[in-house]
Design an enzyme around this catalytic site. Structure first.
Site, PDB file in Angstrom:
ATOM      1  N   ASN A 213      -3.344  20.838 -19.162  1.00  0.00           N
ATOM      2  CA  ASN A 213      -3.845  19.989 -20.384  1.00  0.00           C
ATOM      3  C   ASN A 213      -3.827  20.744 -21.684  1.00  0.00           C
ATOM      4  OD1 ASN A 213      -3.976  17.879 -18.740  1.00  0.00           O
ATOM      5  ND2 ASN A 213      -6.115  18.085 -18.140  1.00  0.00           N
TER       6      ASN A 213
ATOM      7  N   HIS B 123      -3.599  14.366 -27.598  1.00  0.00           N
ATOM      8  CA  HIS B 123      -3.804  12.791 -27.321  1.00  0.00           C
ATOM      9  C   HIS B 123      -4.573  12.305 -28.584  1.00  0.00           C
ATOM     10  CE1 HIS B 123      -3.640  13.107 -22.864  1.00  0.00           C
ATOM     11  NE2 HIS B 123      -2.519  12.731 -23.160  1.00  0.00           N
TER      12      HIS B 123
ATOM     13  N   ARG C  39       0.863  -1.205  -0.011  1.00  0.00           N
ATOM     14  CA  ARG C  39      -0.203   0.103   0.107  1.00  0.00           C
ATOM     15  C   ARG C  39       0.824   1.190   0.071  1.00  0.00           C
ATOM     16  NH1 ARG C  39      -2.719  -3.030   3.536  1.00  0.00           N
ATOM     17  NH2 ARG C  39      -4.398  -4.136   2.798  1.00  0.00           N
TER      18      ARG C  39
ATOM     19  N   GLU D 144       6.592  21.080 -23.707  1.00  0.00           N
ATOM     20  CA  GLU D 144       5.905  20.963 -22.520  1.00  0.00           C
ATOM     21  C   GLU D 144       6.446  22.160 -21.742  1.00  0.00           C
ATOM     22  OE1 GLU D 144       3.481  19.361 -21.475  1.00  0.00           O
ATOM     23  OE2 GLU D 144       3.730  17.219 -22.728  1.00  0.00           O
TER      24      GLU D 144
ATOM     25  N   ARG E 115      -5.304  22.560 -12.082  1.00  0.00           N
ATOM     26  CA  ARG E 115      -4.213  21.431 -12.812  1.00  0.00           C
ATOM     27  C   ARG E 115      -4.579  20.917 -14.082  1.00  0.00           C
ATOM     28  NH1 ARG E 115      -1.201  16.214  -9.625  1.00  0.00           N
ATOM     29  NH2 ARG E 115       0.115  15.689 -11.434  1.00  0.00           N
TER      30      ARG E 115
ATOM     31  N   HIS F 226       4.978  12.249 -27.888  1.00  0.00           N
ATOM     32  CA  HIS F 226       3.973  12.689 -27.297  1.00  0.00           C
ATOM     33  C   HIS F 226       3.948  14.186 -27.140  1.00  0.00           C
ATOM     34  CE1 HIS F 226       1.084  13.831 -23.992  1.00  0.00           C
ATOM     35  NE2 HIS F 226       1.937  14.289 -23.191  1.00  0.00           N
TER      36      HIS F 226
ATOM     37  N   HIS G 175      -3.674  19.161 -25.124  1.00  0.00           N
ATOM     38  CA  HIS G 175      -3.426  17.731 -24.758  1.00  0.00           C
ATOM     39  C   HIS G 175      -4.443  17.168 -25.327  1.00  0.00           C
ATOM     40  CE1 HIS G 175       0.193  18.709 -22.603  1.00  0.00           C
ATOM     41  NE2 HIS G 175       0.528  17.173 -22.377  1.00  0.00           N
TER      42      HIS G 175
ATOM     43  N   GLU H  17      -6.360  17.391  -9.603  1.00  0.00           N
ATOM     44  CA  GLU H  17      -6.911  17.781 -10.720  1.00  0.00           C
ATOM     45  C   GLU H  17      -8.334  17.901 -10.665  1.00  0.00           C
ATOM     46  OE1 GLU H  17      -4.995  16.322 -14.183  1.00  0.00           O
ATOM     47  OE2 GLU H  17      -6.690  16.769 -15.524  1.00  0.00           O
TER      48      GLU H  17
ATOM     49  N   LYS I 241       5.139  23.796 -12.510  1.00  0.00           N
ATOM     50  CA  LYS I 241       4.242  22.622 -12.119  1.00  0.00           C
ATOM     51  C   LYS I 241       4.128  22.631 -10.703  1.00  0.00           C
ATOM     52  CE  LYS I 241       2.986  17.971 -13.162  1.00  0.00           C
ATOM     53  NZ  LYS I 241       3.148  17.012 -13.956  1.00  0.00           N
TER      54      LYS I 241
ATOM     55  N   LYS J  35       1.486  11.671 -10.282  1.00  0.00           N
ATOM     56  CA  LYS J  35       0.850  10.936 -11.168  1.00  0.00           C
ATOM     57  C   LYS J  35       1.682   9.594 -11.591  1.00  0.00           C
ATOM     58  CE  LYS J  35      -2.668  13.780 -13.264  1.00  0.00           C
ATOM     59  NZ  LYS J  35      -3.028  14.321 -14.612  1.00  0.00           N
TER      60      LYS J  35
HETATM   61  N1  LIG Z   1       3.164  11.164 -14.258  1.00  0.00           N
HETATM   62  C1  LIG Z   1       3.300  12.222 -15.174  1.00  0.00           C
HETATM   63  O1  LIG Z   1       2.854  13.422 -14.726  1.00  0.00           O
HETATM   64  C2  LIG Z   1       3.380  12.109 -16.602  1.00  0.00           C
HETATM   65  C3  LIG Z   1       3.385  13.519 -17.463  1.00  0.00           C
HETATM   66  C4  LIG Z   1       3.882  13.371 -18.640  1.00  0.00           C
HETATM   67  C5  LIG Z   1       4.176  12.276 -19.541  1.00  0.00           C
HETATM   68  N2  LIG Z   1       4.011  11.141 -18.595  1.00  0.00           N
HETATM   69  C6  LIG Z   1       4.335   9.681 -19.185  1.00  0.00           C
HETATM   70  O2  LIG Z   1       5.841   9.671 -19.605  1.00  0.00           O
HETATM   71  C7  LIG Z   1       6.183   8.969 -20.653  1.00  0.00           C
HETATM   72  C8  LIG Z   1       6.960   9.534 -21.693  1.00  0.00           C
HETATM   73  O3  LIG Z   1       8.263   9.853 -21.029  1.00  0.00           O
HETATM   74  P1  LIG Z   1       9.566  10.044 -21.747  1.00  0.00           P
HETATM   75  O4  LIG Z   1       9.266  11.247 -22.818  1.00  0.00           O
HETATM   76  O5  LIG Z   1      10.687  10.316 -20.863  1.00  0.00           O
HETATM   77  O6  LIG Z   1       9.831   8.566 -22.686  1.00  0.00           O
HETATM   78  P2  LIG Z   1      10.718   7.407 -22.513  1.00  0.00           P
HETATM   79  O7  LIG Z   1      10.703   7.129 -20.991  1.00  0.00           O
HETATM   80  O8  LIG Z   1      10.095   6.420 -23.189  1.00  0.00           O
HETATM   81  O9  LIG Z   1      12.059   8.012 -22.701  1.00  0.00           O
HETATM   82  C9  LIG Z   1      12.429   8.287 -24.047  1.00  0.00           C
HETATM   83  C10 LIG Z   1      13.450   7.472 -24.605  1.00  0.00           C
HETATM   84  O10 LIG Z   1      14.977   7.963 -24.121  1.00  0.00           O
HETATM   85  C11 LIG Z   1      15.535   7.238 -23.625  1.00  0.00           C
HETATM   86  N3  LIG Z   1      16.341   7.637 -22.522  1.00  0.00           N
HETATM   87  C12 LIG Z   1      16.102   8.305 -21.291  1.00  0.00           C
HETATM   88  N4  LIG Z   1      16.938   9.002 -20.673  1.00  0.00           N
HETATM   89  C13 LIG Z   1      17.878   9.039 -21.513  1.00  0.00           C
HETATM   90  C14 LIG Z   1      19.129   9.538 -21.602  1.00  0.00           C
HETATM   91  N5  LIG Z   1      19.591  10.574 -20.531  1.00  0.00           N
HETATM   92  N6  LIG Z   1      20.071   9.490 -22.510  1.00  0.00           N
HETATM   93  C15 LIG Z   1      19.587   8.761 -23.878  1.00  0.00           C
HETATM   94  N7  LIG Z   1      18.369   8.082 -23.793  1.00  0.00           N
HETATM   95  C16 LIG Z   1      17.647   8.246 -22.611  1.00  0.00           C
HETATM   96  C17 LIG Z   1      14.544   6.101 -23.084  1.00  0.00           C
HETATM   97  O11 LIG Z   1      15.066   4.953 -22.782  1.00  0.00           O
HETATM   98  C18 LIG Z   1      13.481   6.139 -24.127  1.00  0.00           C
HETATM   99  O12 LIG Z   1      14.256   5.336 -25.200  1.00  0.00           O
HETATM  100  C19 LIG Z   1       4.746   8.466 -21.094  1.00  0.00           C
HETATM  101  O13 LIG Z   1       4.282   7.066 -20.937  1.00  0.00           O
HETATM  102  C20 LIG Z   1       3.694   9.351 -20.628  1.00  0.00           C
HETATM  103  O14 LIG Z   1       2.350   8.835 -20.366  1.00  0.00           O
HETATM  104  C21 LIG Z   1       3.791  10.964 -17.423  1.00  0.00           C
END
Ligand SMILES: NC(=O)c1ccc[n+]([C@@H]2O[C@H](COP(=O)([O-])OP(=O)(O)OC[C@H]3O[C@@H](n4cnc5c(N)ncnc54)[C@H](O)[C@@H]3O)[C@@H](O)[C@H]2O)c1
Length: 358
Positions: free
Chosen positions: A242, A249, A118, A182, A238, A262, A245, A234, A224, A140
């Site tokens: 979006n 999306h 938990r 972003e 918050r 994204h 978005h 949200e 943020k 999140k």
């Molecule tokens: N929790 C939240 O509030 C929130 C907000 C926005 C997005 N997200 C989520 O985040 C995800 C996207 O995240 P992302 O854009 O970081 O994608 P990702 O985690 O897939 O990373 C992108 C690529 O870069 C590589 N990588 C990471 N760090 C690196 C580095 N320093 N050097 C070289 N390569 C590196 C990764 O292995 C991957 O291939 C989605 O699943 C999305 O839903 C969550």
């Protein structure tokens, strides 16, 4: 080291920023707790940065769990693998889980930390620009379901976020640019000063000058943190985050999550939303052009492809509404630096805005 404090009703935690922070033992020591440590990373990031993090853990024993790389692995099965490892190491409630990687690693690991017994202590070490400016802050966490992105998840705030902007040196240019979308978003919805700074610093940013990257990550996290502090789950403001978005999306869905990152889809979504804001007379003419001018500097896509019809877009938006009974809730601009929640755009308004972005 710069520190931004995130102050929530449920929790309060620091976000540390700087270069070389992964190896900064004093930071990790403060937040590790007494129990076991599990580091979750992926097959791409671990070879690059696990060693630096190990230096930061300064001899403290840590188990490591390596995930395959990619959004397609943000699944229940991958999440289960982390839980299995925690069970296998007989982890107790005082265990600390550290996520080392981009948003995918952060979201899955955070959800495992939210669920195991938990909720166990969770630390974020984001290594993509998107994760540093957005995903690692705010609590999140979650995974995808075959029927939809992020359908399963929980709010679980980290105990600390350690942002080592040095990790951006190895990140692909396309990933950097997607993260910048972003950052542009924070400027557009709430921080005209940041927007103007991005315009005047575009060259330094494109050349990845360290002080410029540090500044934009700092301003993004501060924005943020301010929003999340007002509205953790949200219920209200918050939602401003979006901006772009709903359209973004929909575009990701219609193109099968293959064509756009994204941030790229969000960039196009922000163009549509700003055109709609102009067409509805909410913001001055030229606002969308200014947004496009900035994002062009970061090589972001700005137009919808001909192959994506407005029918396909509006159908996908309808499905993405997350429980809103009627009408389409959108985030629109009043000017650069000020956004509003809008429930009054008709289907016709939305189609017209989409069509104006070819
Ligand atoms: N929790 C939240 O509030 C929130 C907000 C926005 C997005 N997200 C989520 O985040 C995800 C996207 O995240 P992302 O854009 O970081 O994608 P990702 O985690 O897939 O990373 C992108 C690529 O870069 C590589 N990588 C990471 N760090 C690196 C580095 N320093 N050097 C070289 N390569 C590196 C990764 O292995 C991957 O291939 C989605 O699943 C999305 O839903 C969550």
């Amino acid at each position: 080291v710069q520190t931004i404090q995130v102050n929530l009703a449920s929790a309060s935690y620091p976000v540390y920023l700087g270069t070389g922070l992964l190896a900064e033992a004093s930071l990790w020591q403060t937040h590790l707790g007494r129990g076991q440590v599990l580091v979750v990373s992926n097959e791409r990031v671990a070879p690059l940065y696990l060693q630096a993090l190990r230096a930061g853990l300064a001899g403290r024993e840590a188990a490591v769990h390596i995930l395959p790389d990619g959004e397609q692995y943000k699944t229940m099965a991958t999440w289960s693998g982390i839980i299995d490892q925690l069970v296998g190491m007989q982890a107790r409630r005082d265990t600390t889980l550290i996520a080392l990687g981009g948003g995918v690693v952060g979201d899955i690991s955070g959800f495992a930390a939210a669920c195991y017994m938990r909720g166990i202590r969770f630390l974020q070490a984001p290594t993509t620009l998107l994760a540093q400016v957005d995903a690692s802050v705010g609590g999140k966490t979650g995974i995808n379901h075959a029927q939809g992105k992020n359908l399963i998840g929980a709010f679980h705030q980290p105990a600390a976020v350690v942002i080592d902007t040095g990790t951006l040196a190895t990140l692909a240019e396309r990933e950097i640019n997607a993260g910048l979308a972003e950052v542009v978003k924070y400027g557009a919805i709430m921080d005209a000063g940041l927007f103007a700074w991005l315009e005047s610093s575009a060259t330094a940013i494109r050349e990845r000058e360290a002080p410029a990257l540090l500044h934009l990550v700092h301003q993004s996290v501060a924005n943020k943190a301010a929003i999340v502090a007002q509205d953790e789950k949200e219920g209200g403001v918050r939602a401003l985050l979006n901006f772009g978005h709903s359209f973004g999306h929909a575009l990701e869905t219609v193109t099968g999550y293959r064509r756009y990152l994204h941030g790229e889809a969000v960039a196009i979504g922000m163009v549509v939303a700003s055109r709609l804001s102009e067409q509805r007379g909410l913001c001055p003419g030229g606002t969308a052009a200014r947004l496009c001018g900035l994002m062009r500097q970061f090589d972001l896509p700005l137009a919808l492809p001909q192959s994506v019809t407005s029918e396909a877009m509006t159908a996908a938006m309808e499905l993405d509404k997350k429980g809103l009974a009627s009408g389409q809730r959108l985030i629109l601009l009043e000017e650069i630096g000020r956004a509003v929640i809008d429930d009054s755009s008709s289907h016709g308004h939305i189609v017209a805005a989409i069509e104006s972005c070819r």
